[in-house]
Write an enzyme that holds these catalytic residues in place. Structure first.
Site, mmCIF file in Angstrom:
data_model
loop_
_atom_site.group_PDB
_atom_site.id
_atom_site.type_symbol
_atom_site.label_atom_id
_atom_site.label_comp_id
_atom_site.label_asym_id
_atom_site.label_seq_id
_atom_site.Cartn_x
_atom_site.Cartn_y
_atom_site.Cartn_z
ATOM 1 N N ASP A 168 0.795 3.797 1.704
ATOM 2 C CA ASP A 168 0.087 4.136 2.932
ATOM 3 C C ASP A 168 0.712 5.349 3.600
ATOM 4 O O ASP A 168 1.940 5.502 3.609
ATOM 5 C CB ASP A 168 0.159 2.945 3.895
ATOM 6 C CG ASP A 168 -1.154 2.698 4.604
ATOM 7 O OD1 ASP A 168 -2.042 3.555 4.502
ATOM 8 O OD2 ASP A 168 -1.278 1.641 5.243
ATOM 9 N N LYS A 176 -14.964 7.194 5.978
ATOM 10 C CA LYS A 176 -13.968 7.334 4.918
ATOM 11 C C LYS A 176 -14.585 7.933 3.665
ATOM 12 O O LYS A 176 -15.804 7.915 3.467
ATOM 13 C CB LYS A 176 -13.345 5.975 4.584
ATOM 14 C CG LYS A 176 -14.344 4.935 4.097
ATOM 15 C CD LYS A 176 -13.645 3.615 3.795
ATOM 16 C CE LYS A 176 -14.640 2.565 3.299
ATOM 17 N NZ LYS A 176 -13.974 1.344 2.837
ATOM 18 N N GLN A 201 0.834 -1.199 0.000
ATOM 19 C CA GLN A 201 0.000 0.000 0.000
ATOM 20 C C GLN A 201 0.873 1.255 0.000
ATOM 21 O O GLN A 201 1.911 1.290 0.650
ATOM 22 C CB GLN A 201 -0.892 0.031 1.242
ATOM 23 C CG GLN A 201 -1.932 -1.076 1.292
ATOM 24 C CD GLN A 201 -2.738 -1.028 2.576
ATOM 25 O OE1 GLN A 201 -2.163 -0.992 3.658
ATOM 26 N NE2 GLN A 201 -4.049 -1.026 2.461
#
Length: 649
Positions: free
Chosen positions: A390, A475, A388
């Site tokens: 991230d 989210k 990811q």
């Protein structure tokens, strides 16, 4: 009883009236043209009694696409009838054909069968022919409610129908639908007559499917079909399927030598080949440059962690089904890392923080591991180990909106850079009825409001999806549409008040007291593997120059031009461009063809004239087709290509 029409007028009807009764009350022509209806927003057929006081809209042959789920489901019944007639024509008794479920699905339907002999793919055109004959017969669909005893008596030799009927709740009506001599257990709804069904359908494939999805049950044969309101829509869909096959990232991954999945390494664990590694590194470099400009700090965390770390974060409890089993080491339990965020929280907690230090932006290309079922694995788009892009931002309340908007800007920039301009924004909120979430309700409400306010401030259209939040916070997801019109959920931004609470992290405020930071989780790519798989299909392997693993192929016309070709290659290589020379014994046209198949974006052809003038002839692959230029000065071309590469044109 009465129903309410779209113009607000009330229509008085007898008790138990159907949509067909409503159409007839308005006029005989409407009753003739009606195909289905909506009642309080739900699709219903013309045969089912309407609720008293329902708002109804009648669907006619002028807009058959509005009733697509109905005609697809009805075509499934026609196919089931056709399969029965096909096997009876082969000499089998009617009760030799047993049927499982047969719902409508996106773009079509499927039906499960237990057949006396398997149906082959080459048999499907014959089934289609029988279906068209059934449609031509103009058979009425009729609906009737029956008792449980009647239902069981209807299918004495079909264990699947017996099981379905026996499993229905006592208070649920049991309904049968019939067309001609074919009757099936079905909730409906259906078209009124086979003659009104569209002819734009096709049987696509067969496969095996466990009865009720349980591997301990018998395997049934599942037959898939697709259907649309018009032939034009069907043709477009079939073309899209062929295009999807051509663009399949698993196929192109092999042909372009991007990645491989080796059973000896393990399912769902891709190996990046040299070409694919170049592609991945270009993506990584692009993101790292953006992060550097926006004040992110890079970190690296291990691929495993102590189980107590994930117990504290809540990941072990909430995602236990999707994680690999813990590993025991020295009387402690460890686990393959399912998420990067708990590690980043501990990096934040590694030293005292002041309000002046915030925001703290920690970024990592961190590899995580999830236990995906074998049947769900799919090339790069569904894997067990993935990386990811991230990052986790630790912010003060007064910084939250600005930082969220900056992450939003970054994610939109990423998608536009790759030509993904059709984006849908989806706000995932908490479902108050679910127990999957952690934390204080007030903080959840605040976080959801802050996301919505930020999205509205920049004027982005969005939808709210209750129950789609992460267990620790709401989210914003970015759902993009590729060139084939398929939607993919890619980037995500999450606002989290709960992990800082669970890990008890803080910063010293201006007042000298401890305060709790807020976390923003973000991953514009999402997963490098999945993003790459989608990119391969989006571009059909025809990557722009900056992304292409093999950028330039230099093709000498004859052996005497090889030295010149290698000289150009070395100069391009020193400038930072990926260039190769095809000095094989093949003829020039064959070399061009090989480079075409390898989807190399730029070919430089050199012969006597080019060598004498320190020039090249250029052949480029573009979305519009091939572009050719003769006698281009090499130094000018090198400058042009280098500029396109560095600016990611």
């Amino acid at each position: 009883m009465h129903v309410i029409l779209p113009d607000g007028k009330q229509l008085e009807l007898q008790a138990g009236a159907t949509a067909l009764d409503a159409a007839a009350a308005i006029g005989p022509r409407l009753a003739q043209d009606a195909l289905a209806a909506t009642a309080n927003g739900e699709l219903v057929d013309l045969m089912t009694p309407l609720p008293d006081g329902a708002n109804i809209t009648l669907i006619t042959k002028k807009n058959p696409a509005d009733a697509a789920p109905l005609f697809r489901h009805s075509l499934g019944h026609v196919m089931s009838q056709a399969v029965g007639e096909y096997y009876r024509g082969k000499g089998y008794a009617a009760d030799a054909i047993k049927r499982g479920v047969g719902p409508s699905i996106e773009n079509g339907w499927y039906q499960d069968f237990d057949l006396p002999e398997p149906l082959k793919e080459e048999d499907l055109p014959e089934i289609e022919k029988i279906m068209r004959d059934i449609i031509a017969r103009g058979l009425d669909f009729t609906r009737r409610e029956i008792s449980r005893a009647e239902g069981l008596a209807q299918f004495p030799h079909d264990p699947y129908k017996q099981e379905l009927i026996a499993g229905l709740p006592e208070d649920e009506p049991i309904t049968f639908y019939t067309q001609g001599d074919y009757t099936d257990l079905c909730r409906g709804p259906h078209f009124p007559n086979t003659g009104k069904l569209p002819g734009a359908f096709k049987l696509m494939s067969t496969s095996g499917a466990y009865w009720r999805g349980n591997e301990k049950n018998p395997i049934l044969q599942r037959v898939y079909g697709v259907a649309f309101a018009t032939q034009k829509e069907l043709d477009a869909y079939l073309h899209q399927l062929e295009e999807a096959k051509r663009r399949d990232h698993r196929k192109l991954g092999r042909e372009l030598e991007l990645f491989t999945i080796d059973p000896l390494v393990g399912k769902g664990l891709p190996l990046w080949l040299p070409n694919g590694t170049v592609l991945r590194e270009e993506l990584t470099s692009f993101m790292k440059e953006q992060q550097f400009q926006r004040g992110y700090q890079g970190v690296i965390t291990p691929n495993i962690g102590n189980l107590d770390l994930y117990r504290t974060s809540g990941h072990y409890e909430k995602y236990s089904d999707g994680q690999f089993r813990p590993i025991e080491v020295d009387d402690e339990e460890y686990m393959l890392k399912p998420m990067n965020c708990p590690h980043h929280v501990r990096i934040y907690a590694s030293k005292p923080r002041s309000y002046r230090d915030l925001p703290v932006r920690l970024a990592e290309f961190g590899t995580v591991y999830r236990y995906e079922q074998s049947g769900e694995l799919n090339g790069l788009t569904r894997v067990r180990g993935f990386t990811q892009d991230d990052a986790h931002l630790f912010v003060r309340p007064d910084q939250l909106k600005k930082e969220f908007l900056d992450v939003l800007d970054l994610t939109v920039l990423v998608l536009k850079t790759f030509g993904m301009n059709e984006v849908r924004f989806r706000v995932g909120t908490r479902d108050p009825e679910s127990d999957k979430y952690v934390g204080d309700e007030a903080n959840w409400t605040l976080a959801e409001q802050q996301i919505i306010e930020a999205v509205e401030e920049v004027g982005l259209p969005y939808t709210i999806e209750p129950g789609d939040a992460a267990f620790y916070g709401p989210k914003l997801d970015f759902v993009v549409k590729d060139v084939l019109g398929r939607e993919w959920q890619l980037g995500t931004i999450q606002v989290d008040y709960n992990l800082p609470e669970r890990f008890d992290i803080s910063y010293v405020g201006e007042d000298g007291q401890d305060h709790r930071p807020i976390m923003i989780h973000r991953a514009p790519f999402g997963s490098i593997e999945r993003f790459t798989g989608i990119l391969i299909e989006h571009y059909a392997g025809d990557f722009p120059l900056w992304l292409a693993p093999r950028q330039i192929m230099i093709i000498p016309i004859a052996d005497r031009h090889n030295d010149y070709a290698w000289q150009l290659r070395d100069e391009l290589h020193q400038a930072g461009l990926r260039a190769e020379v095809d000095d094989s014994s093949n003829r020039m046209n064959a070399k061009v063809r090989t480079a075409e198949l390898s989807k190399i974006p730029v070919m430089l052809i050199v012969g006597d004239q080019e060598q004498a003038a320190r020039a090249v002839s250029v052949r480029e692959r573009t979305p519009e087709g091939h572009k050719e230029r003769k006698g281009v000065a090499f130094d000018d071309l090198k400058t042009e290509l280098l500029s396109r590469y560095k600016t990611r044109a």
